[in-house]
Scaffold this active site. Structure first.
Site, PDB file in Angstrom:
ATOM      1  N   GLU A  74      -6.125  74.729 -88.556  1.00 57.03           N
ATOM      2  CA  GLU A  74      -6.996  75.353 -89.187  1.00 57.03           C
ATOM      3  C   GLU A  74      -7.926  75.901 -87.815  1.00 57.03           C
ATOM      4  O   GLU A  74      -7.970  75.321 -86.938  1.00 57.03           O
ATOM      5  CB  GLU A  74      -8.086  74.576 -89.930  1.00 57.03           C
TER       6      GLU A  74
ATOM      7  N   GLY B 259     -14.037  67.442 -85.344  1.00 62.64           N
ATOM      8  CA  GLY B 259     -14.435  65.965 -85.650  1.00 62.64           C
ATOM      9  C   GLY B 259     -12.887  65.289 -86.374  1.00 62.64           C
ATOM     10  O   GLY B 259     -12.692  64.601 -85.950  1.00 62.64           O
ATOM     11  N   ALA B 260     -12.561  66.236 -87.189  1.00 68.99           N
ATOM     12  CA  ALA B 260     -11.511  65.710 -87.932  1.00 68.99           C
ATOM     13  C   ALA B 260     -10.819  66.802 -88.821  1.00 68.99           C
ATOM     14  O   ALA B 260     -11.691  67.924 -89.138  1.00 68.99           O
ATOM     15  CB  ALA B 260     -11.922  64.218 -88.897  1.00 68.99           C
ATOM     16  N   MET B 261      -9.507  66.569 -89.358  1.00 66.85           N
ATOM     17  CA  MET B 261      -8.961  67.713 -90.153  1.00 66.85           C
ATOM     18  C   MET B 261      -8.482  67.076 -91.271  1.00 66.85           C
ATOM     19  O   MET B 261      -7.699  66.061 -91.307  1.00 66.85           O
ATOM     20  CB  MET B 261      -8.003  68.397 -89.164  1.00 66.85           C
TER      21      MET B 261
ATOM     22  N   ASN C 247      -6.150  68.006 -93.243  1.00 67.02           N
ATOM     23  CA  ASN C 247      -4.633  68.243 -93.893  1.00 67.02           C
ATOM     24  C   ASN C 247      -4.139  67.364 -95.159  1.00 67.02           C
ATOM     25  O   ASN C 247      -4.438  66.218 -94.975  1.00 67.02           O
ATOM     26  CB  ASN C 247      -3.615  68.030 -92.612  1.00 67.02           C
TER      27      ASN C 247
ATOM     28  N   GLU D   8     -13.430  64.269 -94.921  1.00 70.07           N
ATOM     29  CA  GLU D   8     -12.188  64.600 -94.925  1.00 70.07           C
ATOM     30  C   GLU D   8     -11.605  64.092 -96.360  1.00 70.07           C
ATOM     31  O   GLU D   8     -10.613  65.069 -96.768  1.00 70.07           O
ATOM     32  CB  GLU D   8     -11.295  64.143 -93.677  1.00 70.07           C
TER      33      GLU D   8
ATOM     34  N   HIS E 239     -12.297  66.564 -99.238  1.00 69.40           N
ATOM     35  CA  HIS E 239     -11.703  67.826 -98.994  1.00 69.40           C
ATOM     36  C   HIS E 239     -10.688  67.937 -99.892  1.00 69.40           C
ATOM     37  O   HIS E 239     -10.189  69.279-100.237  1.00 69.40           O
ATOM     38  CB  HIS E 239     -11.481  68.222 -97.541  1.00 69.40           C
TER      39      HIS E 239
ATOM     40  N   GLU F  98     -16.594  73.942 -96.992  1.00 71.41           N
ATOM     41  CA  GLU F  98     -17.283  73.108 -95.951  1.00 71.41           C
ATOM     42  C   GLU F  98     -18.812  72.680 -96.599  1.00 71.41           C
ATOM     43  O   GLU F  98     -19.259  71.777 -96.413  1.00 71.41           O
ATOM     44  CB  GLU F  98     -17.335  73.777 -94.469  1.00 71.41           C
TER      45      GLU F  98
HETATM   46 ZN   LIG Z   1     -14.791  70.018 -93.601  1.00 73.76          ZN
END
Ligand SMILES: [Zn+2]
Length: 883
Positions: free
Chosen positions: A130, A270-272, A274, A307, A310, A329
Site C-alpha cells: 500500500e 505502523g502496520a499493514m 494485508n 489491522e 480492516h 481508514e
Molecule cells: Zn488502517
C-alpha cells in the site's frame, strides 16, 4: 517561487473504471535478496464499454525478462516498457498475460515492494504494497478497484528461508533439489493488489487458536526475530480480544483458516492489514514490562485491533480509488477507538484522541497542506496518509454514529458490508447504505468529506430569570483553505447538558415540546446559525457543551471561570470535566502571553479545583493525570495569528509552574500514597492509570521545587517497569538535575541492543525544551543506536525533535530548521516517504513571527533547490511553498 512536483496531478473528477480488469492471478517467486525472479500469470478481461484500449500494467523499478500473451512469447516491438508502465496492445476481450521479471530486494531502501529486513545474520524478505508498491514486484493493474483471486507459490533456499508465507490458506509445500523448498497459498477472497503480502526467512513463531462465532477454527501465528518472539504474548492476547469484539459489537467474523502477524523493525508505517498476513512495525507489536511503556501496551492493543478490523472495513469492502482512503481508514480508526474504549477507559481514549486531533489535524487544517478528508487531487498518494484522512475521518464516522444511535449505526454498517462485500466502494456508497438502513438522507454529510478546514463553533448563552428561559445560540464559520476560498455550513451535532451552580443536573425542555426530554441531548446545527430556547429553567445554568467532543470543531465561547470550575468539580461526562480544565488553562495561558502573568483570581479558582481533584480517590487516576497535563505548546499556539514560539514556551511554563507550586502538598501526598501501594509490573488498566498519575505528580513536584528531585532519583533506581524508569529519567533531564547524565548512561547500558527502548531513549533527549537540544540531536545522529535508513530511528530522534519540541526546533538562530532540513535531504535519498513526513514540520512558516518565518522559508527553498528529490518530497515542498 514555484516548484513543479515530478508526478502528474490525479483528479477525483477524472476517475474512470479500468479498461481491463484481472480476475485471476498466479504468482511464482524464486526468492533471493540479490535477485528475485517473479513469474506472473494474469487472466485479463476487457471492459466492453472501452473497446480498443491497450492493456496498461503499472511497473516500476523492475527488470523485464519475458512477456507472453496466450502462451506466445512477444517480441520487443509488440509491447512498450516505459519508466512506470508496461503497455501491451491486445486484440480480443480476454487474454492470459504472463510476465517474468527480476527485482533486487536487498537494495530496496524505500521499503516499498519486496525488501529485506532483520539483523545481518538473519535477513528476511517481506513486502509492503500500500498504496502503490505492488508495481515494484510485478507488472499489474495496481489500483484498488481491480480485485482478483490470488494463488502464490514461493520457492527459496530452505536453510536461509525456512519460513515461507503469503496471503490466504496454505495449499501444499515440499522440498526441491539443491536444498530449496516451496510453499503454495490460495486466497479465496478477491482482493486489490495493495493487500498482497509475502514473507520469507528465518523467524521464530508462537501459535494459538480461535474459534469464530460461525464455528471456524482459525490457527493464529505471530512471527518475529529470535530476540523478540518472547515479547509477542500480549499481541496474541490482543488479537483474540479483537476477533471476539468484532463479532460481538459488529457481527463480523474472520473468514480464513489462518491468521499471521509478522514483526519487522524496518517499516515506514505502523502496520499493514494485508489479507490474513498482517505485517507490523515491531514498535506496535512487542511488549513486556521491562521493555515497553504502558503507552506501548495500549498502542499494541489499538493497532492489532485496527489491522484486524480492516479485514472487513478495508479488505472485504475496499476503496474504489485512493481519494476514498478515509472510507477504510476513518471507519477503521473509529472501530479501533471503540474497541479500546470498550476494553479500557473510554474517557482516557477520548481525551487522547482529541489531543491528537488538535495537535496534528487542526494544525494541518491551518497550514499549506490542508485538504479535505476526501481530497479531490493528489500527485503523490503516499502524502495523504494524514491526520485529516485518519483522525478527522474517524470523527465524521463518530458523528454519524451519534446521529443514528448505536443500533441505527450497526444496522447501517451491516447494510454497507452486505451490499458492498467483495467490491470497491465510495464515500457515497457508505452514506447511502447508512441512510437506507435508517430511512434517512445523509447527503448533507458529504460536505464533511469534501470541505477542508476546522469549523469554528461560536456559542452564546443567555438566561432570563424572569421568564425562566435559557437561549443557546450556535453559529459556525470555516476559514478559507488552499483551493477552497468559500465554505458551506456543515451539520454539526452538539451534545448538551445543563447544571445548576451546585453541580445538579437541570431538565432540558425545548420550547414547543410537550415535556422535558432526556437530561442530555444532541442539538444539530445545520445552518450558519441557530438559536435553541429552553423553558422552565429554574436558575442560570452552567452549560456543558460539545459533550464527549461531539464534533471536531474549535469551540469559541466566553465563559466564566466559575462556571468552568463547576464543570471541573461536577460534570458527569469525564471528557467534559477535562475539557473544562483545559479551557480554563487556555484562558490563563492567554493572560500570561498578553500580560506577562496569568490573572490571579481565575488562577486561584483553577488551582483550588485541581487540588481537590488530585485528592479525590474516587476519580479515575488517569483522568486526574490528564487534567494536570497542559495542552502542548503547538496546540496552545494554534489560535494565534502570529506565533513567537519562545513567548509561547514562556507563557505555558509560567502557567504550568504556577499550578505545580500551588499544589505541592496534595501532589506530594498523592505521589507517596501511590508509591506506597506500588503496583510493580502489572499492566492492567487500573495499574496503568495509577502509574500515569504518579508520574504526572512527580513531574509537577520537580517543576515546583528542585528539592523533589530526590524522589525522581529514587524512582529511577527502583523502577520495576519501563514507564516509571522513563518517567523519572525525563524529569531528571528536564530539571537538568546533577544526576541526569549518569541516569541517561545507565538507561542506555541497561537496554543496550534493544532498538525499541533505545528509540525512547533518543526521543526523551530530543524532546527536552532546551536550546542546546539542537546540538544534542546532531550528536545523537552519530550514536550507534541511530541509523538513517531505519524509519523508527528517524521518527524517534528527528521526528520527535521537529514535531514535539517547538522551543528547540524554533531556536531563534534557525539551527533547528537547518538540522531538520539537512536530515530531510539525507533521508530522502534512502526512504522518501519518511523524508516527506519529516518535511511537513517545515510547513508552518507563514504563521511565525517575521525572523523565524524567513529562516524556515529559506530552509524549504534550500531543500527545493536540491537535485534529484523524490516525488514524495517534491510534492510536500511544492505545496508548502505554494501561493
Ligand atoms: Zn488502517
Amino acid at each position: 517561487m514555484s516548484l513543479e512536483s515530478s508526478k502528474p496531478v490525479v483528479l477525483l473528477r477524472d476517475y474512470r473504471a479500468p479498461a481491463w480488469c484481472v480476475t485471476d492471478v498466479e504468482l511464482e517467486f524464486d526468492l533471493d535478496p540479490a535477485a528475485t525472479i517473479v513469474a506472473a500469470r494474469l487472466v485479463v478481461e476487457r471492459d466492453p464499454a472501452q473497446p480498443g484500449a491497450a492493456l496498461r500494467l503499472d511497473a516500476e523499478q523492475i527488470e523485464l525478462l519475458e512477456v507472453r500473451v496466450d502462451g506466445e512469447a512477444l517480441a520487443e516491438d509488440r509491447y512498450l516498457l516505459g519508466a512506470d508502465a508496461l503497455t501491451i496492445p491486445l486484440a480480443g476481450d480476454r487474454a492470459v498475460v504472463e510476465t517474468r521479471v527480476r527485482i533486487v530486494p536487498e537494495t530496496n531502501t524505500a521499503l516499498q515492494g519486496l525488501y529485506a529486513s532483520g539483523s545481518a545474520d538473519s535477513r528476511f524478505l517481506l513486502t509492503q504494497c500500500e498504496a502503490e508498491g505492488f508495481r515494484r514486484i510485478t507488472p499489474f493493474l495496481d489500483r484498488p478497484d481491480v480485485l482478483a483471486r490470488y494463488v502464490v507459490t514461493l520457492r527459496a533456499d530452505k536453510a536461509r528461508f525456512p519460513l515461507l508465507l503469503a496471503n490466504g490458506n496454505a495449499d501444499g509445500a515440499g522440498d526441491l533439489a539443491d536444498g530449496r523448498h516451496w510453499a503454495r497459498f490460495v486466497d479465496p477472497h478477491p482482493k486489490p493488489s495493495y493487500l498482497f503480502a509475502l514473507v520469507g526467512g528465518r523467524l521464530e513463531s508462537i501459535e494459538d487458536a480461535f474459534v469464530t462465532a460461525e464455528g471456524r477454527r482459525v490457527r493464529l501465528f505471530i512471527h518475529a526475530e529470535a530476540d523478540a518472539i518472547g515479547r509477542c504474548g500480549w499481541a496474541m492476547q490482543c488479537l483474540k480480544l479483537a476477533m471476539r469484539w468484532d463479532e460481538q459489537r459488529f457481527g463480523r467474523c474472520y473468514d480464513l483458516d489462518v491468521f499471521h502477524i509478522v514483526a519487522t523493525h524496518d517499516f515506514t508505517m505502523g502496520a499493514m492489514e494485508n489479507k490474513g498476513l498482517n505485517v507490523f512495525n515491531a514498535k506496535y507489536l512487542l511488549a513486556d514490562p521491562e521493555q515497553a511503556t504502558d503507552d506501548a501496551y495500549r498502542h499494541v492493543l489499538a493497532v492489532v485491533g485496527h489491522e484486524y478490523f480492516h479485514n472487513w472495513s478495508g479488505n472485504r469492502v475496499t476503496c474504489r480509488d485512493w481519494f476514498q482512503l478515509s472510507l477504510k481508514e476513518g471507519l477503521t480508526v473509529y472501530r479501533e477507538q471503540e474497541f479500546e474504549s470498550d476494553l479500557a477507559s473510554r474517557t482516557l481514549r477520548r481525551i487522547e484522541d482529541v489531543r491528537v486531533l488538535w495537535r496534528a489535524q487542526f494544525s494541518e487544517d491551518a497550514g499549506p497542506l490542508a485538504h479535505p478528508v476526501r481530497p479531490d487531487r493528489y500527485s503523490e498518494i503516499n502524502n495523504f496518509y494524514t491526520a485529516t484522512v485518519y483522525e478527522k475521518g474517524a470523527e465524521i464516522v463518530r458523528m454519524l454514529a451519534s446521529v443514528l444511535g448505536r443500533d441505527g449505526f450497526r444496522r447501517g454498517l451491516d447494510r454497507y458490508f452486505e451490499r458492498h462485500d467483495g467490491h470497491a466502494a465510495t464515500v457515497e456508497d457508505f452514506l447511502g447504505a447508512l441512510g437506507d438502513a435508517n430511512g434517512v438522507d445523509l447527503t448533507p454529510w458529504l460536505a464533511w468529506y469534501g470541505q477542508a478546514g476546522t469549523p469554528v463553533l461560536d456559542a452564546e448563552a443567555h438566561y432570563d430569570a424572569r421568564t425562566r428561559q435559557f437561549e443557546l445560540t450556535l453559529a459556525q464559520h470555516t476559514a478559507p483553505t488552499p483551493g477552497q476560498p468559500r465554505k458551506q455550513a456543515l451539520p454539526i451535532p452538539v451534545a448538551v447538558a445543563l447544571f445548576d451552580a451546585d453541580g445538579g443536573r437541570m431538565p432540558l425542555h425545548l420550547d414547543g415540546e410537550a415535556a422535558a426530554g432526556a437530561p442530555e441531548r444532541v442539538l444539530t446545527l445545520a445552518a450558519d446559525r441557530a438559536t435553541f430556547r429552553f423553558v422552565g429553567v429554574a436558575s442560570r445554568p452552567v452549560v456543558s457543551l460539545l459533550r464527549g467532543y461531539s464534533a471536531p470543531v474549535r469551540l469559541r465561547r466566553s465563559v466564566e471561570a466559575d462556571d468552568l470550575v463547576v464543570q471541573i468539580r461536577h460534570d458527569d461526562d469525564g471528557f467534559n470535566r477535562w475539557f473544562a480544565a483545559d479551557a480554563l488553562a487556555r484562558q490563563l495561558f492567554a493572560d500570561a502571553l498578553a500580560q506577562g502573568a496569568p490573572a490571579a483570581r481565575p488562577l486561584g479558582l483553577w488551582t483550588r479545583s485541581l487540588a481537590e481533584t488530585v485528592g479525590d480517590a474516587a476519580l479515575d487516576p488517569a483522568l486526574v493525570a490528564e487534567m494536570l497535563t497542559l495542552a502542548d505548546a503547538n496546540s496552545l499556539a494554534e489560535t494565534l495569528a502570529e506565533v513567537d514560539p519562545e513567548a509561547v514556551y514562556r507563557a505555558r511554563a509560567q502557567v504550568e509552574t504556577a499550578l505545580a507550586q500551588a499544589l505541592v502538598a496534595p501532589l506530594l501526598a498523592r505521589y507517596r500514597a501511590l508509591s506506597d501501594d506500588d503496583v510493580g509490573d502489572a499492566v492492567d488498566t487500573a495499574a496503568q492509570a495509577r502509574r500515569r498519575l504518579r508520574n504526572a505528580c512527580l513531574a509537577a513536584l520537580c517543576r515546583a521545587d528542585a528539592a523533589h528531585l530526590s524522589l525522581a532519583e529514587a524512582q529511577f533506581e527502583r523502577a520495576r517497569n519501563l514507564t516509571d524508569r522513563l518517567g523519572a529519567l525525563s524529569v531528571l533531564l528536564s530539571a537538568q538535575a546533577p544526576g541526569a547524565s549518569a541516569a541517561l548512561d545507565a538507561f542506555a547500558a541497561r537496554h543496550a541492543g534493544d532498538m525499541l527502548v533505545l528509540d525512547q531513549w533518543l526521543s526523551v533527549q530530543a524532546t527536552q525544551a532546551l536550546p542546546e537540544t539542537v546540538e544534542r540531536v546532531v550528536a545523537l545522529t552519530a550514536h550507534e543506536a541511530f541509523r538513517w535508513a531505519n524509519p523508527n530511528n528517524v521518527y524517534a530522534l528527528l521526528g520527535a525533535f521537529a514535531l514535539r519540541n517547538p522551543r528547540a526546533f524554533h531556536r531563534a538562530d534557525g539551527a533547528g530548521y537547518r538540522l531538520v532540513g539537512e536530515a530531510v535531504a539525507r533521508v530522502d535519498a534512502l526512504t522518501p516517504q519518511v523524508a516527506a513526513r519529516l518535511a511537513t514540520a517545515l510547513g508552518g512558516w507563514r504563521r511565525l513571527e517575521p525572523v523565524r518565518r524567513a529562516l524556515m522559508r529559506r530552509e524549504l527553498e534550500r531543500l527545493a533547490a536540491r537535485e534529484g528529490l523524490s516525488p514524495d518530497l517534491s510534492d510536500i515542498l511544492a505545496r508548502s511553498l505554494a501561493g
